[in-house]
Design a protein around this motif. Sequence first.
Motif, PDB file in Angstrom:
ATOM      1  N   UNK B   5      30.698 -14.305  -6.300  1.00  0.00           N
ATOM      2  CA  UNK B   5      30.854 -12.854  -6.318  1.00  0.00           C
ATOM      3  C   UNK B   5      31.963 -12.437  -5.334  1.00  0.00           C
ATOM      4  N   UNK B   6      31.956 -13.049  -4.152  1.00  0.00           N
ATOM      5  CA  UNK B   6      32.982 -12.715  -3.162  1.00  0.00           C
ATOM      6  C   UNK B   6      34.351 -13.184  -3.642  1.00  0.00           C
ATOM      7  N   UNK B   8      35.385 -13.456  -6.527  1.00  0.00           N
ATOM      8  CA  UNK B   8      35.854 -12.581  -7.604  1.00  0.00           C
ATOM      9  C   UNK B   8      36.473 -11.284  -7.074  1.00  0.00           C
ATOM     10  N   UNK B   9      36.314 -11.027  -5.794  1.00  0.00           N
ATOM     11  CA  UNK B   9      36.851  -9.799  -5.198  1.00  0.00           C
ATOM     12  C   UNK B   9      38.058 -10.051  -4.299  1.00  0.00           C
ATOM     13  N   UNK B  10      38.435 -11.322  -4.160  1.00  0.00           N
ATOM     14  CA  UNK B  10      39.550 -11.669  -3.264  1.00  0.00           C
ATOM     15  C   UNK B  10      40.839 -11.898  -4.044  1.00  0.00           C
ATOM     16  N   UNK B  11      41.933 -11.326  -3.559  1.00  0.00           N
ATOM     17  CA  UNK B  11      43.231 -11.669  -4.140  1.00  0.00           C
ATOM     18  C   UNK B  11      44.222 -11.922  -3.021  1.00  0.00           C
ATOM     19  N   UNK B  22      45.615 -13.320  -8.566  1.00  0.00           N
ATOM     20  CA  UNK B  22      44.164 -13.341  -8.712  1.00  0.00           C
ATOM     21  C   UNK B  22      43.822 -14.026 -10.022  1.00  0.00           C
ATOM     22  N   UNK B  46      26.435  -4.912 -10.435  1.00  0.00           N
ATOM     23  CA  UNK B  46      27.688  -5.601 -10.085  1.00  0.00           C
ATOM     24  C   UNK B  46      28.602  -5.802 -11.287  1.00  0.00           C
ATOM     25  N   UNK B  49      32.023  -4.375 -11.810  1.00  0.00           N
ATOM     26  CA  UNK B  49      33.014  -4.720 -10.794  1.00  0.00           C
ATOM     27  C   UNK B  49      33.576  -6.129 -10.972  1.00  0.00           C
ATOM     28  N   UNK B  50      32.981  -6.881 -11.891  1.00  0.00           N
ATOM     29  CA  UNK B  50      33.368  -8.286 -12.042  1.00  0.00           C
ATOM     30  C   UNK B  50      34.474  -8.452 -13.076  1.00  0.00           C
ATOM     31  N   UNK B  51      35.446  -9.278 -12.757  1.00  0.00           N
ATOM     32  CA  UNK B  51      36.465  -9.684 -13.730  1.00  0.00           C
ATOM     33  C   UNK B  51      35.904 -10.913 -14.434  1.00  0.00           C
TER      34      UNK B  51
END
Lengths: 223, 123
Positions: B5-6, B8-11, B22, B46, B49-51
């Motif tokens: 999950x984390x 998926x939020x980092x670029x 990303x 969630x 918010x997920x790609x």
Amino acid sequence: MIPTPNLSHLTSKDFERVYEPAEDTFLLLDALENDAEDLKNSRPSICLEIGSGSGCVSAFIGTILGRSALYLCTDINTYACQCTVATGRQNKVCLESVSTYLDRSLHTRLKHCVDLLVFNPPYVPTDSVEVESAQTSPAIASAWAGGVNGMELTNAFLKLVPELLAPQGRFYLVAVKENNIPNILATMLNEHNLAGKVVLQRRAGREHLHILRFEKQASQVQT
Amino acid sequence: MVRLITHNLLSCHAKGCTTNNFPLQFKDAEIEHRDAEFNPEFIRGLLPKIEWKALVDTAKGLGDTSLPDEQPEMMDDELLKTLHHVLLEVHIEEGQMICPNCNHVYPISNGIPNMLLAEHEIA
């Protein structure tokens, strides 16, 4: 009464490298506790704390909201990130710790996604050189050295806030009198279209501490 | 902790790196599975918010092929449980995350991703 997070796993050695929760932290906890019912009812799914330090604040938020939210924490001090994770574990809250400056590396993906945003910044007025060296070789000073008016880090972050907050998101900020609180509120409203107010204040020794709360929804109603 | 999950939020946020930055690619990932309490409501919250593609590709790269390539319109309990596992129970403790665009390497140590950049690398 929501219990203050258990920090018994952290020692005085840890607090040489990580900010030890003090009056400012506890005032923030009190403000969050006052809003606990509201926070629960708003059903946040993503919480983000900038500069989580010991992890005390996010662990407290996790105790309020339970296991229905993601708790992201950043700190420029990698040692603080480890303490944050350990404090989460100690208090049975899963804290996701990322070592970064403010919200860098998360900002792009978190645009308009953060339901609860919290920042207890380095707010102590120092000279700019001090804040720069504190932030480039992060140690304990990065937790308090705030530069001109104690606002260098806060100002860098405030402009990111409107883009981070979800449509009904909230943002809690710790500030002291020297930070010029009326000016922070005016800037946020006029330049970033975010209405805020002082929800709690307390004198602690030389510091006159304030907790500011900004709400996106409230701003939209007013404009 | 780096859970998916984390991740998926980092670029990547290195100087000049603004496209194709990303998702970051895992390398030498040391994985641990840790049980977490299943909360379907949390997973549903969630989802927006997920790609999805990034999550599926990343999971595959780590040897987990349990998620469908396309995000199903209806989420039944079984799929939510699969997602729960992939997003919240897979921990990357050590390793690296590499930007697909600029190849910047972000190390993971003790489960903590180090996203700090040197002064000259900052945008």
